[in-house]
Write an enzyme that holds these catalytic residues in place. Structure first.
Site, PDB file in Angstrom:
ATOM      1  N   PRO A 316       0.829  -1.209   0.000  1.00 21.47           N
ATOM      2  CA  PRO A 316       0.000   0.000   0.000  1.00 21.47           C
ATOM      3  C   PRO A 316       0.864   1.259   0.000  1.00 21.47           C
ATOM      4  O   PRO A 316       1.994   1.252   0.473  1.00 21.47           O
ATOM      5  CB  PRO A 316      -0.794  -0.113   1.310  1.00 21.47           C
ATOM      6  CG  PRO A 316      -0.714  -1.552   1.707  1.00 21.47           C
ATOM      7  CD  PRO A 316       0.598  -2.046   1.187  1.00 21.47           C
ATOM      8  N   GLY A 317       0.300   2.339  -0.521  1.00 28.75           N
ATOM      9  CA  GLY A 317       1.021   3.604  -0.552  1.00 28.75           C
ATOM     10  C   GLY A 317       1.276   4.080  -1.966  1.00 28.75           C
ATOM     11  O   GLY A 317       0.937   3.399  -2.943  1.00 28.75           O
ATOM     12  N   ILE A 318       1.881   5.247  -2.079  1.00 27.60           N
ATOM     13  CA  ILE A 318       2.194   5.818  -3.390  1.00 27.60           C
ATOM     14  C   ILE A 318       3.360   5.050  -4.000  1.00 27.60           C
ATOM     15  O   ILE A 318       4.380   4.829  -3.356  1.00 27.60           O
ATOM     16  CB  ILE A 318       2.545   7.312  -3.257  1.00 27.60           C
ATOM     17  CG1 ILE A 318       1.334   8.085  -2.712  1.00 27.60           C
ATOM     18  CG2 ILE A 318       2.977   7.889  -4.602  1.00 27.60           C
ATOM     19  CD1 ILE A 318       1.634   9.525  -2.370  1.00 27.60           C
ATOM     20  N   ARG A 319       3.199   4.645  -5.236  1.00 19.36           N
ATOM     21  CA  ARG A 319       4.238   3.857  -5.910  1.00 19.36           C
ATOM     22  C   ARG A 319       5.522   4.669  -6.043  1.00 19.36           C
ATOM     23  O   ARG A 319       5.514   5.833  -6.424  1.00 19.36           O
ATOM     24  CB  ARG A 319       3.730   3.419  -7.285  1.00 19.36           C
ATOM     25  CG  ARG A 319       4.654   2.463  -8.015  1.00 19.36           C
ATOM     26  CD  ARG A 319       4.002   1.986  -9.300  1.00 19.36           C
ATOM     27  NE  ARG A 319       2.820   1.156  -9.032  1.00 19.36           N
ATOM     28  CZ  ARG A 319       1.970   0.746  -9.978  1.00 19.36           C
ATOM     29  NH1 ARG A 319       2.170   1.113 -11.239  1.00 19.36           N
ATOM     30  NH2 ARG A 319       0.932  -0.008  -9.658  1.00 19.36           N
ATOM     31  N   LYS A 336      11.679  -5.007  -1.227  1.00 22.08           N
ATOM     32  CA  LYS A 336      11.956  -3.832  -2.053  1.00 22.08           C
ATOM     33  C   LYS A 336      12.967  -4.186  -3.143  1.00 22.08           C
ATOM     34  O   LYS A 336      14.062  -4.677  -2.847  1.00 22.08           O
ATOM     35  CB  LYS A 336      12.488  -2.689  -1.182  1.00 22.08           C
ATOM     36  CG  LYS A 336      11.561  -2.327  -0.029  1.00 22.08           C
ATOM     37  CD  LYS A 336      12.163  -1.301   0.919  1.00 22.08           C
ATOM     38  CE  LYS A 336      12.220   0.068   0.311  1.00 22.08           C
ATOM     39  NZ  LYS A 336      12.594   1.099   1.329  1.00 22.08           N
ATOM     40  N   ASP A 371      16.244  -0.501   9.538  1.00 24.72           N
ATOM     41  CA  ASP A 371      17.294  -1.417   9.112  1.00 24.72           C
ATOM     42  C   ASP A 371      16.751  -2.312   8.003  1.00 24.72           C
ATOM     43  O   ASP A 371      15.545  -2.535   7.893  1.00 24.72           O
ATOM     44  CB  ASP A 371      17.756  -2.266  10.298  1.00 24.72           C
ATOM     45  CG  ASP A 371      19.116  -2.895  10.062  1.00 24.72           C
ATOM     46  OD1 ASP A 371      19.754  -2.586   9.038  1.00 24.72           O
ATOM     47  OD2 ASP A 371      19.550  -3.709  10.896  1.00 24.72           O
TER      48      ASP A 371
END
Length: 583
Positions: A316-319, A336, A371
């Site tokens: 979720p969130g802005i790409r 990531k 981290d």
């Protein structure tokens, strides 16, 4: 290959790990002297050096093995026999669990992270039921209030190995008793006792006494951060006695403790009782065994995967413009990947991004940077990947992915603690929660800057909110040292038309930052703008940032507190000293 070579290789790897952990303990053992001498720059250097030790010794072992095998390739059966011999060396070995991780690291370095299977590696421990054998000496000492709490605390503080004088030990004891009385009640306190770890936990400019407070209702943490004045006198800064407070002290956004732990598994088990919310990986991470923490983190991921029918989805969130981020809906971590191509405004390389993540790993994270664990050739089952995410992976990072039919292999990724993106959090909260979040965000920026870190991209979407409500930075592709930035005031407009022009009327060079511009995106929301102006207006002034740069260049190392300022004894009960370091 001649017979018997397998045992020699196994012994060489274990001896290499012995050398690595011996140096690890040697660097750690210097923490007391660095604290007593207030050599804060040496503290920072020791932290970096200790992190580098592991990879350095893995490299030494790999070179030894190449000499032993004369550079000849080894077949699968040979490698399996090496692992069998190595496993036989571990039953009576005191640090078997980290030795297994070291074996894994050597294997991965030799074979470029290929063929990572449970048969070849210690993906799961060879001794899952074993914790630790006989401990050569107790990890902690018990103290009972037979003659009252004042006597008990005097014994605890007097038993510490620190060689500096106390500023006012009796005063600190009164403060601790006052806190315990407020927390537990006057009637309960005589029925409590304390168990204190033999070794102090050093980090930043503090030596932490870590203990367990046994009460009629259960066991609580008992944490005393010990600081020193500029004159070299000791004082206790506060007393923390809740699991939430202890969790923040041992949090994933903080630097690793320097604590002398010849038997790390025993220390991890001892800590578990006062840190019930921490996983095994997080506990190993907190005491500086970050490579074994990575092993434990991967095991936790595999266990979750085995018990879940969830599919990987985009987080979720802005790409992001640089990173592609995905997760499992119920898992507390995110994955990531560096994209193959970045958005046009991101003028950087993948190598630069990796260097930024390494900078964060080695730097003092001051409780404000998450981290990460770095993985290569990470395998995912296609059946567990949501089709939308699969399409996104093929679109944004095709060069990072190898298709193996039923599985894909991701060449390189980071795993990081999952948080609620701050921009989403701010949309969902009102009132005091909104105020607290804005205060936390500004404090995060200040503390990062004081630690010589400029986030670069300060948008709310690049920060997350932890389960304790702390704001933590997690987007590192534009991170740099404060001393590398040129903070400038925007020159006055020459003509009224200048302010309406699409291009600035002043020159802008690489490294130039204009803090006045922060206001445009940080204060655009009418709910947020007034709060920001009230609490953090100085962040919009170039002279604020330049003053911080001056302190950094003069060698000043700021204090870092893992608790609120209002919890300090100097704030709660009175001034400690005009010479004591202030927050």
């Amino acid at each position: 290959m001649p017979r018997g070579l397998e045992l020699l290789i196994a012994q060489t790897i274990l001896q290499g790990f012995d050398a690595q952990y011996g140096r690890f303990l040697e660097v750690t053992s210097g923490a007391q002297q660095r604290f007593e001498q207030a050599d804060w720059h040496a503290v920072q250097q020791a932290m970096k050096s200790r992190i580098h030790l592991y990879d350095h010794h893995v490299g030494l072992v790999v070179e030894q093995l190449r000499c032993i095998t004369d550079g000849k390739s080894t077949d699968a059966d040979f490698l399996l026999r090496v692992k069998e011999h190595y496993t036989r060396l571990l039953p009576d070995y005191p640090r078997f669990e980290i030795a297994e991780s070291f074996f894994n690291s050597v294997y991965c370095r030799l074979f470029d992270h290929r063929s990572l299977t449970p048969e070849r590696l210690f993906i799961f421990s060879s001794q899952p039921e074993r914790r630790f054998r006989t401990i050569p000496r107790p990890l902690a000492k018990d103290f009972f209030p037979d003659h009252g709490w004042e006597t008990l605390l005097m014994r605890i503080l007097s038993d510490l190995p620190l060689r500096l004088p106390w500023q006012n030990k009796s005063r600190d004891i009164r403060y601790i008793i006052a806190h315990l009385t407020e927390t537990l009640g006057e009637d309960a306190l005589p029925r409590c006792h304390v168990q204190v770890a033999n070794e102090l936990f050093y980090r930043n400019k503090a030596a932490w006494l870590v203990g367990k407070l046994t009460t009629p209702d259960g066991t609580l943490p008992f944490l005393l951060p010990i600081h020193r004045t500029d004159e070299g006198e000791l004082f206790v800064d506060t007393c923390l006695t809740t699991t939430a407070e202890a969790s923040i002290v041992f949090g994933f956004a903080r630097s690793y403790f320097m604590v002398y732990a010849p038997l790390p598994a025993a220390l991890v088990e001892w800590l578990r009782e006062i840190l019930p919310g921490k996983t095994t990986a997080e506990l190993y991470m907190a005491i500086g065994c970050q490579k074994h923490a990575k092993t434990e983190s991967y095991r936790e991921y595999l266990c979750y995967l085995a018990e879940s029918d969830e599919k990987f989805i985009e987080a979720p969130g802005i790409r992001g413009m640089v990173m592609l981020v995905f997760t499992l809906p119920g898992f507390d971590r995110v994955f990531k990947i560096i994209k193959d191509k970045f958005a046009p405004q991101k003028e950087m390389s993948a190598a630069h991004v990796r260097a930024c993540y390494q900078l964060v790993k080695e730097h003092d994270r001051v409780g404000r940077m998450a981290d990460t664990q770095e993985f290569e050739n990470f395998v995912l089952d296609k059946r567990q990947i949501d089709p939308a995410l699969m399409a996104l992976l093929r679109q944004e990072a095709p060069e990072k992915i190898t298709d193996l039919g039923e599985h894909i292999v991701i060449r390189h990724l980071y795993i990081e603690r999952r948080m609620v993106p701050l921009n989403i959090w701010l949309e969902q909260v009102e009132g005091q929660q909104l105020r607290d979040a804005i205060e936390e965000y500004g404090n995060a920026i200040r503390q990062l800057a004081a630690a010589n870190i400029f986030p670069g991209d300060m948008l709310f979407k690049n920060f997350g909110v932890t389960r304790h409500g702390r704001v933590v930075f997690y987007d590192y592709d534009e991170i740099c040292y404060m001393t590398e930035v040129n903070f400038r005031d925007i020159p006055p407009a020459r003509y009224p038309e200048d302010e309406l022009a699409s291009e600035p009327w002043y020159s802008v060079s690489p490294g130039d930052v204009f803090p006045e511009e922060f206001r445009h995106w940080l204060c655009a929301d009418p709910r947020i703008g007034p709060l920001f102006e009230e609490m953090h207006a100085d962040l919009f002034r170039a002279d604020y940032w330049r003053a911080l740069q001056t302190r950094i260049k003069e060698g000043h190392v700021e204090d870092v507190y893992a608790y609120r300022r209002r919890q300090r004894f100097s704030v709660r009960y009175g001034a400690i000293s005009s010479t004591a370091n202030s927050s």
